[in-house]
Design an enzyme around this catalytic site. Structure first.
Site, PDB file in Angstrom:
ATOM      1  N   SER A 291       0.864  -1.189   0.000  1.00  0.00           N
ATOM      2  CA  SER A 291       0.000   0.000   0.000  1.00  0.00           C
ATOM      3  C   SER A 291       0.898   1.237   0.000  1.00  0.00           C
ATOM      4  O   SER A 291       2.072   1.143   0.396  1.00  0.00           O
ATOM      5  CB  SER A 291      -0.854  -0.008   1.272  1.00  0.00           C
ATOM      6  OG  SER A 291      -1.495   1.231   1.449  1.00  0.00           O
TER       7      SER A 291
ATOM      8  N   TYR B 157      -2.552  -0.745  10.663  1.00  0.00           N
ATOM      9  CA  TYR B 157      -2.613  -1.208   9.269  1.00  0.00           C
ATOM     10  C   TYR B 157      -1.324  -0.848   8.530  1.00  0.00           C
ATOM     11  O   TYR B 157      -0.705  -1.698   7.884  1.00  0.00           O
ATOM     12  CB  TYR B 157      -3.835  -0.580   8.585  1.00  0.00           C
ATOM     13  CG  TYR B 157      -3.919  -0.864   7.113  1.00  0.00           C
ATOM     14  CD1 TYR B 157      -4.255  -2.141   6.648  1.00  0.00           C
ATOM     15  CD2 TYR B 157      -3.657   0.131   6.161  1.00  0.00           C
ATOM     16  CE1 TYR B 157      -4.333  -2.402   5.284  1.00  0.00           C
ATOM     17  CE2 TYR B 157      -3.731  -0.133   4.803  1.00  0.00           C
ATOM     18  CZ  TYR B 157      -4.065  -1.400   4.366  1.00  0.00           C
ATOM     19  OH  TYR B 157      -4.130  -1.668   3.015  1.00  0.00           O
TER      20      TYR B 157
HETATM   21  N1  LIG Z   1      -8.786  -0.613  -1.305  1.00  0.00           N
HETATM   22  C1  LIG Z   1      -7.725   0.131  -1.064  1.00  0.00           C
HETATM   23  O1  LIG Z   1      -7.805   1.380  -1.027  1.00  0.00           O
HETATM   24  C2  LIG Z   1      -6.372  -0.507  -0.846  1.00  0.00           C
HETATM   25  C3  LIG Z   1      -5.255   0.317  -0.910  1.00  0.00           C
HETATM   26  C4  LIG Z   1      -3.986  -0.234  -0.713  1.00  0.00           C
HETATM   27  C5  LIG Z   1      -3.857  -1.595  -0.491  1.00  0.00           C
HETATM   28  N2  LIG Z   1      -4.962  -2.388  -0.436  1.00  0.00           N
HETATM   29  C6  LIG Z   1      -4.749  -3.815  -0.173  1.00  0.00           C
HETATM   30  O2  LIG Z   1      -5.329  -4.576  -1.214  1.00  0.00           O
HETATM   31  C7  LIG Z   1      -5.663  -5.873  -0.745  1.00  0.00           C
HETATM   32  C8  LIG Z   1      -7.073  -6.214  -1.185  1.00  0.00           C
HETATM   33  O3  LIG Z   1      -7.992  -5.298  -0.612  1.00  0.00           O
HETATM   34  P1  LIG Z   1      -9.286  -4.776  -1.393  1.00  0.00           P
HETATM   35  O4  LIG Z   1      -9.168  -3.315  -1.501  1.00  0.00           O
HETATM   36  O5  LIG Z   1      -9.538  -5.571  -2.609  1.00  0.00           O
HETATM   37  O6  LIG Z   1     -10.404  -5.037  -0.277  1.00  0.00           O
HETATM   38  P2  LIG Z   1     -11.605  -6.087  -0.230  1.00  0.00           P
HETATM   39  O7  LIG Z   1     -12.493  -5.900  -1.400  1.00  0.00           O
HETATM   40  O8  LIG Z   1     -12.167  -5.942   1.142  1.00  0.00           O
HETATM   41  O9  LIG Z   1     -10.884  -7.502  -0.381  1.00  0.00           O
HETATM   42  C9  LIG Z   1     -10.139  -8.086   0.646  1.00  0.00           C
HETATM   43  C10 LIG Z   1     -10.032  -9.556   0.364  1.00  0.00           C
HETATM   44  O10 LIG Z   1      -9.214 -10.170   1.387  1.00  0.00           O
HETATM   45  C11 LIG Z   1      -9.923 -11.300   1.842  1.00  0.00           C
HETATM   46  N3  LIG Z   1      -9.529 -11.748   3.163  1.00  0.00           N
HETATM   47  C12 LIG Z   1      -9.612 -11.107   4.348  1.00  0.00           C
HETATM   48  N4  LIG Z   1      -9.186 -11.905   5.336  1.00  0.00           N
HETATM   49  C13 LIG Z   1      -8.824 -13.080   4.769  1.00  0.00           C
HETATM   50  C14 LIG Z   1      -8.318 -14.308   5.249  1.00  0.00           C
HETATM   51  N5  LIG Z   1      -8.116 -14.529   6.553  1.00  0.00           N
HETATM   52  N6  LIG Z   1      -8.038 -15.289   4.345  1.00  0.00           N
HETATM   53  C15 LIG Z   1      -8.259 -15.121   3.027  1.00  0.00           C
HETATM   54  N7  LIG Z   1      -8.772 -13.996   2.526  1.00  0.00           N
HETATM   55  C16 LIG Z   1      -9.045 -12.984   3.379  1.00  0.00           C
HETATM   56  C17 LIG Z   1     -11.387 -10.907   1.785  1.00  0.00           C
HETATM   57  O11 LIG Z   1     -12.206 -12.038   1.911  1.00  0.00           O
HETATM   58  P3  LIG Z   1     -13.704 -11.997   2.526  1.00  0.00           P
HETATM   59  O12 LIG Z   1     -14.597 -11.581   1.392  1.00  0.00           O
HETATM   60  O13 LIG Z   1     -13.943 -13.382   2.994  1.00  0.00           O
HETATM   61  O14 LIG Z   1     -13.693 -10.987   3.639  1.00  0.00           O
HETATM   62  C18 LIG Z   1     -11.400 -10.245   0.426  1.00  0.00           C
HETATM   63  O15 LIG Z   1     -11.448 -11.207  -0.585  1.00  0.00           O
HETATM   64  C19 LIG Z   1      -5.476  -5.825   0.786  1.00  0.00           C
HETATM   65  O16 LIG Z   1      -4.235  -6.431   1.115  1.00  0.00           O
HETATM   66  C20 LIG Z   1      -5.425  -4.333   1.084  1.00  0.00           C
HETATM   67  O17 LIG Z   1      -4.645  -4.068   2.229  1.00  0.00           O
HETATM   68  C21 LIG Z   1      -6.223  -1.876  -0.611  1.00  0.00           C
END
Ligand SMILES: NC(=O)c1ccc[n+]([C@@H]2O[C@H](COP(=O)([O-])OP(=O)(O)OC[C@H]3O[C@@H](n4cnc5c(N)ncnc54)[C@H](OP(=O)(O)O)[C@@H]3O)[C@@H](O)[C@H]2O)c1
Length: 277
Positions: free
Chosen positions: A140, A153
């Site tokens: 991130s 985080y």
């Molecule tokens: N969105 C942003 O602004 C942003 C920015 C920088 C980095 N990121 C990073 O991008 C990555 C994906 O996030 P996203 O934005 O796509 O959010 P998201 O739509 O909430 O997706 C998160 C994913 O992680 C899964 N997850 C959570 N805990 C888990 C576990 N114990 N085992 C397996 N899967 C698990 C969730 O599954 P469930 O559906 O079962 O909960 C979901 O599929 C994360 O690492 C986040 O830190 C996001």
């Protein structure tokens, strides 16, 4: 050409879902893994409608050692090789540092950091034997700079930055490359599934003002300056298809601007800029 095998964690939504799709659409034998396979219906629908035969599904909860080992063993038994691992699973924990309990921080590390370690360590013996592989860790912008109310985080993402940079030296001699993808603010479920530290939910918290202004800032950033998960997936594909992948890829105009400011400013100037947001 042998079809390459890719594994993506946290594929039920957002960035992980789009990475799984773009990899399958580009001919990778892709295993979209998720902790709850009931959430695969949308991806399955898209895969069926596009006849994406290279998209497969596997249960994998990064916090559960048996689930991780079983998933990696099953995939390896089916394909005989693992070329790419995208460590994407993660969630946000928001709250003032003093308000955040040690258990809330431990849970955050269990998924965002130890989950990544667990999955990577399960895959490495296979990649090392085949003398090739690529690990893509979704970090991130806040893996490079801290911001108020995201200390826990951000610290998980700083931790995975240090981990990735360090292990790259050890893995390169075995033909294994490592990549960090650093998204900015991305329109996904992330903010809905972000956990708010219990004590910071209390309007009597001494940090309530920080919480309110960060909430306002996130809402504005999301509305005006965010990128799509499809964009992040394209950046991930770029890193995977590069002949000589870079260690770091930024994903989003906002994070590019912030990192540009960070390069040009002293730590104090950067700190003051964020203070004024
Ligand atoms: N969105 C942003 O602004 C942003 C920015 C920088 C980095 N990121 C990073 O991008 C990555 C994906 O996030 P996203 O934005 O796509 O959010 P998201 O739509 O909430 O997706 C998160 C994913 O992680 C899964 N997850 C959570 N805990 C888990 C576990 N114990 N085992 C397996 N899967 C698990 C969730 O599954 P469930 O559906 O079962 O909960 C979901 O599929 C994360 O690492 C986040 O830190 C996001």
């Amino acid at each position: 050409m042998n079809q390459k095998t890719a594994i993506v964690t946290g594929s039920s939504s957002g960035i992980g879902k789009e990475i799984s799709l773009i990899l399958a659409r580009n001919g990778y034998n892709t295993f979209a893994t998720m902790r709850n396979l009931d959430k695969a219906s949308e991806l399955k629908f898209i895969a069926d409608s596009e006849n994406l035969q290279s998209l497969h599904f596997e249960q994998l909860d990064v916090t559960n050692p048996n689930s991780v080992q079983d998933a990696i063993t099953n995939i390896n038994n089916k394909t005989g090789r693992i070329d790419i691992l995208v460590n994407n699973a993660g969630y946000g924990l928001i709250g003032a540092f003093e308000d955040t309990s040690i258990d809330e921080v431990k849970d955050q590390y269990e998924t965002n950091f130890f989950g990544l370690i667990r999955t990577t360590q399960a895959v490495l013996p296979i990649m090392r034997k085949q003398e090739s592989g690529l690990i893509v860790n979704i970090s991130s912008g806040v893996g490079r700079f801290g911001i108020p109310t995201l200390s826990s985080y951000a610290s998980t993402k700083f931790a995975l930055e240090g981990l990735t940079e360090s292990m790259s030296y050890e893995l390169e001699p075995f033909g294994i490359r490592t990549v960090l993808v650093e998204p900015g603010v991305i329109k996904t479920n992330f903010f809905n599934s972000t956990i708010v530290a219990k004590k910071s939910q209390d309007s009597n918290s001494p940090y309530h003002g920080f919480m309110r202004s960060m909430e306002k800032n996130f809402t504005e950033l999301m509305k005006n300056n965010s990128s799509t998960p499809e964009y992040v997936a394209k950046v991930v594909l770029e890193s995977i298809t590069a002949d000589n992948p870079k260690l770091r890829y930024l994903a989003g105009q906002d994070v590019e601007q912030w990192m540009d400011a960070k390069r040009k400013m002293t730590d104090e100037e950067f700190h003051n800029m964020f203070k004024q947001m």
